[in-house]
Scaffold this active site. Sequence first.
Site, mmCIF file in Angstrom:
data_model
loop_
_atom_site.group_PDB
_atom_site.id
_atom_site.type_symbol
_atom_site.label_atom_id
_atom_site.label_comp_id
_atom_site.label_asym_id
_atom_site.label_seq_id
_atom_site.Cartn_x
_atom_site.Cartn_y
_atom_site.Cartn_z
ATOM 1 N N ILE A 95 -29.445 6.082 46.897
ATOM 2 C CA ILE A 95 -30.228 6.771 47.817
ATOM 3 C C ILE A 95 -30.327 6.039 49.047
ATOM 4 O O ILE A 95 -30.379 5.082 49.321
ATOM 5 C CB ILE A 95 -31.897 6.876 47.261
ATOM 6 C CG1 ILE A 95 -31.751 7.657 45.994
ATOM 7 C CG2 ILE A 95 -32.715 7.477 48.205
ATOM 8 C CD1 ILE A 95 -33.109 7.674 45.112
ATOM 9 N N LEU A 96 -29.872 6.977 50.246
ATOM 10 C CA LEU A 96 -29.640 6.443 51.495
ATOM 11 C C LEU A 96 -31.342 6.347 52.173
ATOM 12 O O LEU A 96 -31.928 7.200 51.919
ATOM 13 C CB LEU A 96 -28.943 7.221 52.060
ATOM 14 C CG LEU A 96 -27.460 7.294 51.903
ATOM 15 C CD1 LEU A 96 -26.507 8.492 52.425
ATOM 16 C CD2 LEU A 96 -26.775 6.066 52.122
ATOM 17 N N ASN A 110 -25.450 17.087 49.656
ATOM 18 C CA ASN A 110 -25.373 16.350 48.286
ATOM 19 C C ASN A 110 -25.507 17.348 47.279
ATOM 20 O O ASN A 110 -26.052 18.570 47.322
ATOM 21 C CB ASN A 110 -26.576 15.612 47.994
ATOM 22 C CG ASN A 110 -26.597 15.025 46.751
ATOM 23 O OD1 ASN A 110 -25.660 14.249 46.339
ATOM 24 N ND2 ASN A 110 -27.746 15.103 46.020
ATOM 25 N N HIS A 112 -26.352 18.150 43.455
ATOM 26 C CA HIS A 112 -27.204 17.610 42.432
ATOM 27 C C HIS A 112 -27.059 18.761 41.045
ATOM 28 O O HIS A 112 -27.011 19.740 41.288
ATOM 29 C CB HIS A 112 -28.736 18.015 42.934
ATOM 30 C CG HIS A 112 -29.490 17.250 41.770
ATOM 31 N ND1 HIS A 112 -29.531 15.884 41.539
ATOM 32 C CD2 HIS A 112 -30.205 17.879 40.698
ATOM 33 C CE1 HIS A 112 -30.459 15.537 40.442
ATOM 34 N NE2 HIS A 112 -30.607 16.824 40.124
ATOM 35 N N GLU A 150 -35.475 12.571 53.740
ATOM 36 C CA GLU A 150 -35.577 11.155 53.483
ATOM 37 C C GLU A 150 -36.457 11.476 52.309
ATOM 38 O O GLU A 150 -36.616 10.564 51.499
ATOM 39 C CB GLU A 150 -36.658 10.695 54.511
ATOM 40 C CG GLU A 150 -37.886 11.628 54.536
ATOM 41 C CD GLU A 150 -38.118 12.894 55.536
ATOM 42 O OE1 GLU A 150 -36.804 13.074 55.940
ATOM 43 O OE2 GLU A 150 -38.879 13.492 55.738
ATOM 44 N N ALA A 182 -20.440 25.561 38.138
ATOM 45 C CA ALA A 182 -21.101 25.607 39.180
ATOM 46 C C ALA A 182 -20.919 24.366 40.430
ATOM 47 O O ALA A 182 -20.620 25.163 41.372
ATOM 48 C CB ALA A 182 -22.764 25.389 38.826
ATOM 49 N N GLU A 183 -20.719 23.324 40.042
ATOM 50 C CA GLU A 183 -20.808 22.273 41.101
ATOM 51 C C GLU A 183 -19.402 22.430 41.892
ATOM 52 O O GLU A 183 -19.474 22.349 42.963
ATOM 53 C CB GLU A 183 -20.631 20.934 40.405
ATOM 54 C CG GLU A 183 -22.043 20.558 39.750
ATOM 55 C CD GLU A 183 -22.085 19.068 39.552
ATOM 56 O OE1 GLU A 183 -21.627 18.310 40.405
ATOM 57 O OE2 GLU A 183 -22.289 19.026 38.264
HETATM 58 C C1 GAR Z 1 -21.794 15.172 39.115
HETATM 59 O O1 GAR Z 1 -22.500 15.893 38.154
HETATM 60 C C2 GAR Z 1 -22.878 15.190 40.149
HETATM 61 O O2 GAR Z 1 -23.624 16.405 40.518
HETATM 62 C C3 GAR Z 1 -23.906 14.156 39.916
HETATM 63 O O3 GAR Z 1 -23.038 13.009 39.350
HETATM 64 C C4 GAR Z 1 -21.767 13.604 38.779
HETATM 65 C C5 GAR Z 1 -20.698 12.967 39.728
HETATM 66 O O4 GAR Z 1 -19.665 13.265 38.817
HETATM 67 N N1 GAR Z 1 -24.596 13.592 40.733
HETATM 68 C C6 GAR Z 1 -25.955 13.223 40.724
HETATM 69 O O5 GAR Z 1 -26.515 13.257 39.927
HETATM 70 C C7 GAR Z 1 -26.573 12.739 42.059
HETATM 71 N N2 GAR Z 1 -27.925 12.751 42.217
HETATM 72 P P1 GAR Z 1 -18.135 13.357 39.834
HETATM 73 O O6 GAR Z 1 -17.950 11.731 40.078
HETATM 74 O O7 GAR Z 1 -17.038 13.495 38.608
HETATM 75 O O8 GAR Z 1 -18.043 14.161 41.044
#
Ligand code: GAR
Length: 204
Positions: A95-96, A110, A112, A150, A182-183
């Site tokens: 967390i920055l 970011n 999530h 923040e 999704a991501e």
């Molecule tokens: C991903 O699922 C991302 O959304 C999550 O960590 C994983 C990283 O995977 N991030 C968090 O939980 C942040 N709060 P990756 O290194 O393969 O992209």
Amino acid sequence: MLKAKIAVLVSGGGTNLQALIDAQKSGVIKSGEISLVVSSNPEAYALTRAEENNIPAAIVSKKACKSQQEFEDKILKQLEENEIDFIVLAGFMSILSKTFIKKYENKIINVHPSLIPSFCGEGFYGLRVHEAALSYGVKVTGATVHYVNEIPDGGEIILQKPVKILQSDTPSSLQMRVMRHAEWIILPQATEMVAKKIMKSKRR
Ligand code: GAR
């Protein structure tokens, strides 16, 4: 066309970094260029992905720093030396501070792995998010890309995409489906949207 210089901050496997690299190659990302990868973990596989794609990478080991300030100062130095316009947190597990975020206001996003405001904030990262979703019993989860302010996971939402939970899901199977459906889709899309906006405001 001038492009926003993007830094991708990572800590682990880097599948989201890979999605960004692929999106740059396919033209989904055209207003920005991934110019730097910064890893808080010297062992992160994301570093191999950067190397394979000839993207400059820096390791700023969180463990090797005595304080959060030292860690952030080292990252800032890298960002400034590389004249970075825009920061994408892609599986970055720190967390920055407010001071850091202020320096790049509206220029940090970011990804999530849940539909914010569910299963987010401090302590919710990686597999833990999916464990929490399964133990609560929600039937739909997903991913969110948001601006970083923040409040952990509290900044303005840019894009979200839902993913159905299956009865047979485990935290790992759910994590993989949320990434794939999704991501890896919305992170590149949001990156292009914000890069375009940053370049537009630079031209003024
Ligand atoms: C991903 O699922 C991302 O959304 C999550 O960590 C994983 C990283 O995977 N991030 C968090 O939980 C942040 N709060 P990756 O290194 O393969 O992209």
